[in-house]
Motif scaffolding. Structure first.
Motif, PDB file in Angstrom:
ATOM      1  N   GLU A  13       0.885  -1.148   0.000  1.00 60.42           N
ATOM      2  CA  GLU A  13       0.000   0.000   0.000  1.00 60.42           C
ATOM      3  C   GLU A  13       0.920   1.192   0.000  1.00 60.42           C
ATOM      4  O   GLU A  13       1.903   1.218   0.707  1.00 60.42           O
ATOM      5  CB  GLU A  13      -0.851  -0.002   1.249  1.00 60.42           C
ATOM      6  N   TYR A 102       4.532   1.023   2.214  1.00 58.25           N
ATOM      7  CA  TYR A 102       4.042   0.270   3.359  1.00 58.25           C
ATOM      8  C   TYR A 102       3.875  -1.168   2.860  1.00 58.25           C
ATOM      9  O   TYR A 102       2.995  -1.457   2.063  1.00 58.25           O
ATOM     10  CB  TYR A 102       2.738   0.925   3.708  1.00 58.25           C
ATOM     11  N   PHE A 272     -12.229  -0.472  -0.033  1.00 62.12           N
ATOM     12  CA  PHE A 272     -11.539  -0.394   1.261  1.00 62.12           C
ATOM     13  C   PHE A 272     -10.891   0.974   1.483  1.00 62.12           C
ATOM     14  O   PHE A 272     -10.615   1.359   2.612  1.00 62.12           O
ATOM     15  CB  PHE A 272     -10.512  -1.520   1.379  1.00 62.12           C
ATOM     16  N   TYR A 276     -11.469   2.225   5.139  1.00 56.72           N
ATOM     17  CA  TYR A 276     -10.356   2.325   6.069  1.00 56.72           C
ATOM     18  C   TYR A 276      -9.167   3.143   5.598  1.00 56.72           C
ATOM     19  O   TYR A 276      -8.628   3.949   6.343  1.00 56.72           O
ATOM     20  CB  TYR A 276      -9.855   0.910   6.397  1.00 56.72           C
ATOM     21  N   VAL A 314     -13.287   2.921  18.074  1.00 56.04           N
ATOM     22  CA  VAL A 314     -11.905   2.479  18.188  1.00 56.04           C
ATOM     23  C   VAL A 314     -11.119   3.563  17.436  1.00 56.04           C
ATOM     24  O   VAL A 314     -11.312   3.734  16.235  1.00 56.04           O
ATOM     25  CB  VAL A 314     -11.679   1.104  17.516  1.00 56.04           C
ATOM     26  N   SER A 317      -9.586   4.857  13.448  1.00 48.55           N
ATOM     27  CA  SER A 317     -10.323   4.339  12.295  1.00 48.55           C
ATOM     28  C   SER A 317     -11.843   4.345  12.477  1.00 48.55           C
ATOM     29  O   SER A 317     -12.582   4.472  11.515  1.00 48.55           O
ATOM     30  CB  SER A 317      -9.837   2.930  11.951  1.00 48.55           C
ATOM     31  N   PHE A 347      -0.378  -2.678  12.055  1.00 45.34           N
ATOM     32  CA  PHE A 347      -0.225  -3.719  11.042  1.00 45.34           C
ATOM     33  C   PHE A 347       1.150  -3.797  10.422  1.00 45.34           C
ATOM     34  O   PHE A 347       1.506  -4.799   9.844  1.00 45.34           O
ATOM     35  CB  PHE A 347      -1.259  -3.492   9.930  1.00 45.34           C
ATOM     36  N   ASP A 380     -14.134   0.362  11.893  1.00 43.95           N
ATOM     37  CA  ASP A 380     -14.395   0.305  10.452  1.00 43.95           C
ATOM     38  C   ASP A 380     -14.439  -1.124   9.931  1.00 43.95           C
ATOM     39  O   ASP A 380     -15.215  -1.466   9.052  1.00 43.95           O
ATOM     40  CB  ASP A 380     -13.323   1.088   9.685  1.00 43.95           C
ATOM     41  N   SER A 381     -13.538  -1.967  10.445  1.00 44.78           N
ATOM     42  CA  SER A 381     -13.427  -3.327   9.893  1.00 44.78           C
ATOM     43  C   SER A 381     -12.752  -4.232  10.911  1.00 44.78           C
ATOM     44  O   SER A 381     -12.094  -3.762  11.838  1.00 44.78           O
ATOM     45  CB  SER A 381     -12.581  -3.305   8.614  1.00 44.78           C
ATOM     46  N   ILE A 382     -12.934  -5.542  10.685  1.00 48.33           N
ATOM     47  CA  ILE A 382     -12.173  -6.515  11.473  1.00 48.33           C
ATOM     48  C   ILE A 382     -11.390  -7.352  10.487  1.00 48.33           C
ATOM     49  O   ILE A 382     -11.950  -7.842   9.499  1.00 48.33           O
ATOM     50  CB  ILE A 382     -13.091  -7.416  12.320  1.00 48.33           C
ATOM     51  N   ARG A 384      -7.992  -9.679  11.358  1.00 45.83           N
ATOM     52  CA  ARG A 384      -7.713 -10.931  12.086  1.00 45.83           C
ATOM     53  C   ARG A 384      -8.561 -11.052  13.338  1.00 45.83           C
ATOM     54  O   ARG A 384      -8.754 -12.138  13.862  1.00 45.83           O
ATOM     55  CB  ARG A 384      -6.242 -10.973  12.496  1.00 45.83           C
ATOM     56  N   GLY A 385      -8.976  -9.920  13.876  1.00 46.35           N
ATOM     57  CA  GLY A 385      -9.776  -9.919  15.093  1.00 46.35           C
ATOM     58  C   GLY A 385      -8.936  -9.847  16.354  1.00 46.35           C
ATOM     59  O   GLY A 385      -9.472  -9.704  17.456  1.00 46.35           O
ATOM     60  N   THR A 386      -7.652  -9.933  16.214  1.00 43.06           N
ATOM     61  CA  THR A 386      -6.794  -9.977  17.410  1.00 43.06           C
ATOM     62  C   THR A 386      -6.757  -8.633  18.126  1.00 43.06           C
ATOM     63  O   THR A 386      -6.799  -8.582  19.355  1.00 43.06           O
ATOM     64  CB  THR A 386      -5.364 -10.412  17.027  1.00 43.06           C
ATOM     65  N   THR A 387      -6.705  -7.545  17.348  1.00 43.47           N
ATOM     66  CA  THR A 387      -6.705  -6.216  17.969  1.00 43.47           C
ATOM     67  C   THR A 387      -8.051  -5.970  18.629  1.00 43.47           C
ATOM     68  O   THR A 387      -8.122  -5.526  19.786  1.00 43.47           O
ATOM     69  CB  THR A 387      -6.469  -5.119  16.898  1.00 43.47           C
ATOM     70  N   SER A 388      -9.113  -6.279  17.894  1.00 45.09           N
ATOM     71  CA  SER A 388     -10.459  -6.015  18.404  1.00 45.09           C
ATOM     72  C   SER A 388     -10.691  -6.776  19.714  1.00 45.09           C
ATOM     73  O   SER A 388     -11.253  -6.230  20.668  1.00 45.09           O
ATOM     74  CB  SER A 388     -11.498  -6.436  17.371  1.00 45.09           C
ATOM     75  N   ILE A 420      -4.222  -3.805  -0.949  1.00 46.34           N
ATOM     76  CA  ILE A 420      -4.484  -3.600   0.482  1.00 46.34           C
ATOM     77  C   ILE A 420      -3.907  -4.789   1.232  1.00 46.34           C
ATOM     78  O   ILE A 420      -4.052  -5.923   0.796  1.00 46.34           O
ATOM     79  CB  ILE A 420      -5.998  -3.478   0.770  1.00 46.34           C
TER      80      ILE A 420
END
Ligand code: AMP
Length: 494
Positions: A13, A102, A272, A276, A314, A317, A347, A380-382, A384-388, A420
């Protein structure tokens, strides 16, 4: 055949900018523009400059044109880490290009930083690229068989070699046209070809690119081409329009030429970017991202509202989405977290351990705002879900009574091959879990995602003109093992 794994491993990106001034040095405005695009890449930054045709007191003869020097400085880190005053001063030239990068997979190295500079038979080419080709491996093998040597593992170098090859036989416009016949994927490009500035956007317009007018210190007109419009705002310029999908812009001296090389029935703007990636103050293909995110927040409240005491984002974002949600739900918007703004995007940290640390570094719970409360937590999005999950746990530790996650996009179920950084299906939380399983994984009391219709209505662009690959598993270009929705392209006359 394209090697599936190789396709998977190259994801980048980036932010790009090209500036042509009537007089003076372009390096400083490029530096500022890159600052405005820093969110698109924090791994490396670079600037290359040249002196435009007609700006060199008649020295721009055929010979000097071909042997022109293109000074380039690039390095790892944030824009302000790579450039200081003396470095910017050393870059002399009234036209130039810049890049912030990035990437995620291993290839975090200065040889992959851009702009990329190559010599060809008639001079030099510097290229900055945002996007991702899906046929890099195939093209690279073909070029290597021709004896071409590669110094990096970027798809940008493939573009550079193909262009160099075509420029031996064709003029710049024809050469770009030939290049576009070969490359498949997303590419917004800014190019210095000796002493001219060129911008190209792929025929599907997957990655953003816009055109603006700027004035130099003597009030003379110049041009800026950038990934996002805040780079134009930053320089006090005026957004003219988006670069059209399939269009090439050529800036020679003060003249701006446009040629529509390809015209497609549909576009495939990356959805996206709206969800995001882009800044909320960006205008992308006619839509202000802030408006889109507000609409999404409101729609989310309509589609999956829940009894609660406060709405918290959160940060950063989820902020605009949460404001929209709170407005429509008639609930208080309160900050459950304060973000440490001096930590980069989590990330970009390759190891799991460092990502964990980064989340703790980045977000701190405001206990007084969440204690005993039923919270709608908006993001905005999930991925991997690990942060959330960590964020939900942290809220509970500080006394939150209920945590209801509301997400401003449909579930991300498939990888992105077009620029992305989304991981493989195995790592994507929603790719093989139902809503109950997702909710359990996140330790949340409930989970609600925006519907696909809600997303399309909020973005305001027809689904047939968007790339929704990560949400639908249907991609606008052919990718081995994936379903392709063919977009019709045809070569137009110019
Ligand atoms: P996670 O809970 O680990 O899936 O992380 C979700 C967070 O990552 C959300 O706050 C998103 O804003 C953010 N995010 C989504 N896509 C990306 C991306 N491509 N790069 C970095 N962060 C992202």
């Amino acid at each position: 055949m394209i090697n599936y794994r190789e396709v998977l491993t190259k994801k980048e990106e980036c932010g790009i900018v090209g500036i042509a001034l009537a007089r003076g040095n372009a390096a400083l405005p490029i530096f500022y523009a890159l600052y405005a695009l820093q969110h698109r890449g924090q791994e490396s930054a670079g600037i290359a400059v040249s002196v435009s045709a007609g700006e060199d007191n008649g020295k721009g003869s055929e010979t000097s044109k071909y042997t022109r020097n293109i000074p380039l400085i690039k390095g790892m880190g944030f824009v302000y880490e790579v450039f200081d005053h003396p470095r910017l001063e050393s870059l002399k030239g009234n036209i130039g290009i810049g890049h912030v990068r990035y990437s995620t997979t291993g290839a975090s190295a200065v040889e992959n930083a851009e702009p990329l500079l190559v010599n060809y038979q008639r001079g030099k080419i510097a290229i900055a690229h945002n996007g991702n080709l899906v046929n890099t491996a195939e093209l690279r093998r073909e070029l290597e068989r021709d004896g071409r040597v590669f110094h990096s593992d970027t798809d940008t170098e493939v573009i550079a070699h193909l262009l160099a090859k075509e420029l031996v036989r064709h003029d710049p416009i024809e050469a770009v046209k030939e290049l576009m016949k070969r490359v498949i994927g997303s590419y917004s490009l800014v190019i210095l070809l000796n002493n001219i500035l060129i911008a190209v956007r792929d025929p599907l317009g997957i990655k953003p690119l816009c055109l603006g007018e700027i004035r130099d210190e003597n009030g003379k007109r110049g041009y800026i081409i950038a990934s996002e419009s805040p780079a134009i705002d930053m320089l006090g310029g005026v957004l003219m329009r988006d670069v059209r999908p399939g269009e090439i812009l050529i800036v020679k001296g003060e003249d701006l030429e446009s040629h529509q090389l390809y015209r497609g029935k549909n576009t495939a703007h990356c959805v996206f970017e709206y969800i995001y990636f882009a800044r909320a103050d960006s205008v992308l293909d006619g839509q202000l991202v802030y408006d889109v995110r507000m609409k999404i927040g409101k729609r989310l409240a309509e589609e999956c509202g829940v009894e609660a005491d406060i709405v918290s984002p959160v940060p950063d974002s989820g902020i605009t989405f949460a404001i929209g949600y709170a407005k429509r739900a008639g609930l208080d918007y309160m900050e459950g977290f304060i973000k440490n703004r001096y930590v980069g995007r989590t990330f970009i940290m390759p190891e799991k351990a460092s990502r964990d640390t980064a989340v703790r570094l980045k977000l701190n719970v405001v206990q007084a705002n969440v204690e005993g409360k039923r919270i709608v937590l908006v993001d905005d999005s999930i991925v991997r879900g690990t942060t959330s999950r960590r964020i939900v746990d942290n809220l509970r530790k500080k006394g939150a009574k209920e945590v209801h996650m509301r997400i401003g996009s449909p579930p991300i179920i498939a990888p992105c091959y077009l620029g992305i950084n989304t991981p493989t299906r195995d790592e994507l939380l929603a790719s093989n879990r139902n809503l109950d399983e997702i909710c359990a994984f996140l330790h949340a009391d409930s989970i609600g995602y925006l519907s696909m219709k809600g997303l399309i209505d909020s973005v305001g662009i027809a689904a047939s003109n968007l790339c929704l690959g990560c949400l639908t598993e249907k991609y606008p270009v052919e990718i081995p093992g994936e379903v392709c929705i063919a977009r019709q392209l045809k070569l137009t006359q110019f």
